[in-house]
Write a protein that holds these residues in place. Structure first.
Motif, mmCIF file in Angstrom:
data_model
loop_
_atom_site.group_PDB
_atom_site.id
_atom_site.type_symbol
_atom_site.label_atom_id
_atom_site.label_comp_id
_atom_site.label_asym_id
_atom_site.label_seq_id
_atom_site.Cartn_x
_atom_site.Cartn_y
_atom_site.Cartn_z
ATOM 1 N N ASP A 187 -10.335 -3.159 8.094
ATOM 2 C CA ASP A 187 -10.913 -2.350 8.971
ATOM 3 C C ASP A 187 -11.824 -1.503 8.249
ATOM 4 O O ASP A 187 -12.634 -0.809 8.814
ATOM 5 C CB ASP A 187 -9.910 -1.680 10.108
ATOM 6 C CG ASP A 187 -9.203 -2.939 10.797
ATOM 7 O OD1 ASP A 187 -9.697 -3.608 11.537
ATOM 8 O OD2 ASP A 187 -8.117 -2.864 10.632
ATOM 9 N N LYS A 194 -19.978 -8.102 11.893
ATOM 10 C CA LYS A 194 -18.922 -7.128 11.925
ATOM 11 C C LYS A 194 -19.254 -5.870 10.755
ATOM 12 O O LYS A 194 -19.806 -6.324 9.569
ATOM 13 C CB LYS A 194 -17.528 -7.723 11.499
ATOM 14 C CG LYS A 194 -16.630 -6.821 11.409
ATOM 15 C CD LYS A 194 -15.343 -7.587 10.812
ATOM 16 C CE LYS A 194 -13.974 -6.560 10.668
ATOM 17 N NZ LYS A 194 -12.950 -7.461 10.183
ATOM 18 N N ARG A 195 -19.344 -4.791 11.182
ATOM 19 C CA ARG A 195 -19.539 -3.737 10.171
ATOM 20 C C ARG A 195 -18.145 -2.873 9.698
ATOM 21 O O ARG A 195 -17.510 -2.649 10.611
ATOM 22 C CB ARG A 195 -20.523 -2.421 10.931
ATOM 23 C CG ARG A 195 -21.775 -2.884 11.358
ATOM 24 C CD ARG A 195 -22.612 -4.431 10.840
ATOM 25 N NE ARG A 195 -23.217 -3.747 9.579
ATOM 26 C CZ ARG A 195 -23.947 -4.629 8.804
ATOM 27 N NH1 ARG A 195 -23.970 -5.982 9.105
ATOM 28 N NH2 ARG A 195 -24.447 -4.433 7.742
#
Length: 225
Positions: free
Chosen positions: A97, A120-121
């Motif tokens: 994450d 996704k960043r």
């Protein structure tokens, strides 16, 4: 033997105690439980005690432990705090994450590409070689402004700055220098912060502005034990 819940309570109490003179709120400091080298059985008691933010050093080790744990504790946040090779960028983006060890242009390009591919960043801390140590990773201090500009241009979310001060040295001057670097480069507020401080010096780090502390031994006991 102290229970995991007791150790967790003690570390949280220490963070709160150090926040007071610094006029900070304890909730502004994220405690990352460093679970590297510790098996699932050692991690579960901390999860049971309600802790949800963990740090691992290696992609491969995290892959072996966390998918199973996350099936049961879906709200867990996983941070990569160790060095990352560019060829592991895809796997790191899929699993973590937050990444704490972005320190060179080749890795920045690999991560930007992996994030685009995954849709996704993943927020990344730029690791600074704060002690100018040859054997350590990290962006040289003089190159920090230029590298931060490249990170922003690449569309990689900037989480802040990260450092590991030299071992067996008073850490306070290095933490103070990090705080100054953050201020000088506009890395404060807006969700960005300072990842600094481990089991032996996290209290000092909190006093000097750490927003993320990476604590292993104080939570798990001796490494691998």
């Amino acid at each position: 033997m102290e229970s995991a819940a007791t150790r967790l309570e003690n570390v949280r109490a220490n963070i709160a105690r150090m926040c007071k003179p610094a006029r900070r709120k304890p909730e502004d400091v994220t405690l990352i439980a460093v679970s590297k080298t510790h098996p699932v059985e050692a991690i579960e008691p901390l999860l049971e005690a309600g802790h949800r933010v963990f740090g691992e050093n290696r992609v491969q080790e995290a892959q072996a432990k966390w998918p199973e744990l996350r099936e049961r504790y879906a709200d867990t946040e996983l941070h990569l705090i160790g060095q990352l090779q560019s060829n592991k960028a895809d796997e790191a983006v899929a699993l973590f994450d937050v990444i704490h060890s972005l320190d060179r242009e080749s890795l920045l390009k690999a991560l930007a590409k992996a994030m685009d591919k995954a849709g996704k960043r993943v927020p990344c801390f730029v690791q600074v070689n704060i002690g100018d140590e040859e054997q350590k990773g990290g962006c040289p201090i003089a190159q920090v402004p230029e590298f931060l500009a490249k990170v922003r241009d690449a569309g990689v979310p900037l989480a802040g700055l990260m450092c590991l001060p030299p071992a067996d040295t008073e850490p306070a001057p290095f933490f103070a220098l990090m705080a100054k670097l953050a201020k000088d480069n506009g890395v404060e507020g807006l969700g960005m912060g300072l990842s600094m401080g481990m089991s032996g010096d996290y209290e000092t780090a909190v006093q000097l502005g750490a927003t993320h502390v990476r604590v292993g031994t104080a939570l798990f006991g001796a490494r691998g034990g």
